[in-house]
Design a protein around this motif. Sequence first.
Motif, mmCIF file in Angstrom:
data_model
loop_
_atom_site.group_PDB
_atom_site.id
_atom_site.type_symbol
_atom_site.label_atom_id
_atom_site.label_comp_id
_atom_site.label_asym_id
_atom_site.label_seq_id
_atom_site.Cartn_x
_atom_site.Cartn_y
_atom_site.Cartn_z
ATOM 1 N N GLU A 1 -6.909 14.574 33.154
ATOM 2 C CA GLU A 1 -8.351 14.746 33.013
ATOM 3 C C GLU A 1 -9.140 14.249 34.231
ATOM 4 O OE1 GLU A 1 -8.440 14.328 28.124
ATOM 5 O OE2 GLU A 1 -9.234 12.712 29.383
ATOM 6 N N ARG B 1 -13.123 8.205 28.304
ATOM 7 C CA ARG B 1 -13.032 8.770 26.971
ATOM 8 C C ARG B 1 -13.529 7.774 25.924
ATOM 9 N NH1 ARG B 1 -9.387 12.900 26.026
ATOM 10 N NH2 ARG B 1 -8.980 11.972 23.990
ATOM 11 N N THR C 1 -10.421 18.081 17.722
ATOM 12 C CA THR C 1 -10.358 19.429 18.258
ATOM 13 C C THR C 1 -8.953 19.987 18.066
ATOM 14 O OG1 THR C 1 -10.769 20.782 20.245
ATOM 15 C CG2 THR C 1 -9.723 18.646 20.583
ATOM 16 N N GLN D 1 -5.459 21.772 19.335
ATOM 17 C CA GLN D 1 -4.691 21.849 20.569
ATOM 18 C C GLN D 1 -3.627 22.935 20.408
ATOM 19 O OE1 GLN D 1 -2.330 18.525 22.808
ATOM 20 N NE2 GLN D 1 -4.471 18.438 23.514
ATOM 21 N N ARG E 1 -8.007 14.672 20.250
ATOM 22 C CA ARG E 1 -9.348 14.106 20.351
ATOM 23 C C ARG E 1 -9.959 14.546 21.676
ATOM 24 N NH1 ARG E 1 -11.791 11.817 15.777
ATOM 25 N NH2 ARG E 1 -10.122 10.977 14.487
ATOM 26 N N ALA E 2 -11.152 15.123 21.609
ATOM 27 C CA ALA E 2 -11.878 15.472 22.823
ATOM 28 C C ALA E 2 -12.341 14.169 23.483
ATOM 29 C CB ALA E 2 -13.073 16.356 22.487
#
Length: 504
Positions: free
Chosen positions: A500, A491, A70, A72, A63-64
């Motif tokens: 991140e 997020r 998305t 990976q 998950r973006a």
Amino acid sequence: MKRLWLWMVVLSLLLLPAGVKAAPKGKVVLGMAGALTTFDPHTFSSLPISMHHPNVFETLLARAPDGSMTNQLAESYKMVSPKVWEFKIRKGVKFSNGDPVNAAAVKFSFERILDPKMKSRQYRYFKSMAKLEVVDEHTVRIHTKKPDPMLPPFLAIYGFIVPPSYYKKHDKKHLSRNPVGSGPFVMKKWRKGQEVVYEANPNAWRKPRVKTAVVKFIPESTTRVSALISGDVDVIDNLPPALSDRVRAGGKTDVIAKQSPRTNYILMVIKEGAPWMDVRVRRAMNLAINREAITKNVMMGFAKSVAIIQGPASFGFNPELKPYPYDPAQAKKLLAEAGFAKGFSFDVYIPRGRFMMGKEALEGIAGQWAKVGLKANVRVMEWGAMKKIIFSKYKKNVKPFLYYLARMNTAFSAEHMFAGAISSRSAYGGFRDKAVDSMINDARSTLDNKSREKKYQEIARVLRHEKVPIVPLYQTFRIFGANKKIDWKPRADGKLIAAEVGLK
């Protein structure tokens, strides 16, 4: 000479191969409420664990930050037939120990989860898998027992890929403390219940934003806030709403809040001898709660009441269902009809520091229950001790009890919530119903999206109006405190992932 040296540096940067990024620099320190219990990526599933494993391991899909699906480790994927999914694995990716990431590693990783000896809590998400087929070094096919359109969303959360040779060589105890993955970080040090230190993985194809990340486990909210303000940590999670002004006051730290798909609820262990075996009692327990008062006065507006265990961001959400109204008079009437006019007493458990304002909210709910004769003894304990009680809930010598939990809908689907908290296959649930299980299984194998959505909406209606298996409360905002030098946005799934977090 100095000018020549500068030109050589510039030239060397220009000649870097495409896709190669400069080595990450800097260090961030995070203060988190919930501690993880293992670095084995295939055994358990919980929010604290799910915020750590993505630093070290990778999944086929992901998950973006905005919540979108998305790729990976899977470069691409497709449904070959209703019961076969094909995944193309990225070439040139290596684990931190140098072993290649390939189709064989994917096959091994899922077979490990499916192995009954593992007793994996993730098994319920992949139990539809019949076999995994290695087509070639970078192509793997997943054959399912029946159509499973929910497989990709679950592959974006669980199913971390590990190197077969290393995981075959070592026992579970060693693997739980010495992980090897292909993620942005490697775990350098872990003091259980205290801190974990991550360092950039030199073999990673996705680089972290800093070289070093330290996560300190600080269960007490006031201590976390003090650590942020003093500069001992750069980011904290589970910031209590009441302490938001204190975080903003110094000028160097700020508050970051985002609505999350995390639902807080109370589970009833529904078994013989429990007062709430009677659905009238379960309805009464719901009607006796003033959710609006709790979200306004305890959560200070950082929560929204829900009708069942999912919110509007979830696939299969039923917009026609409304949260239970506050009706203590009707609650008393139902209790009397069920033979409990004088009420009854019971224990309700909650883990220390795990949920934002959880203890305060539960104490408020206990006060509201008391007005209709329901005497709740709030028991606050460490998560590890509470899990032992939860997993022993159906033993004959264990008295019926309730427990406060929160579940993050990281798959953004009703299936994730129903399977994890309502169905009989849930490790944490206290409700067992063959008819509901059948409805959940049928919805999961329905390929047509519109039909599947309607089935999940019907399940929600049955749960809300007929079965009443839980006490749904609200979805909270995820509230963070951060030093203004930090470059990071929350997020959509509410996770705080160290890889991140960057520096401005």
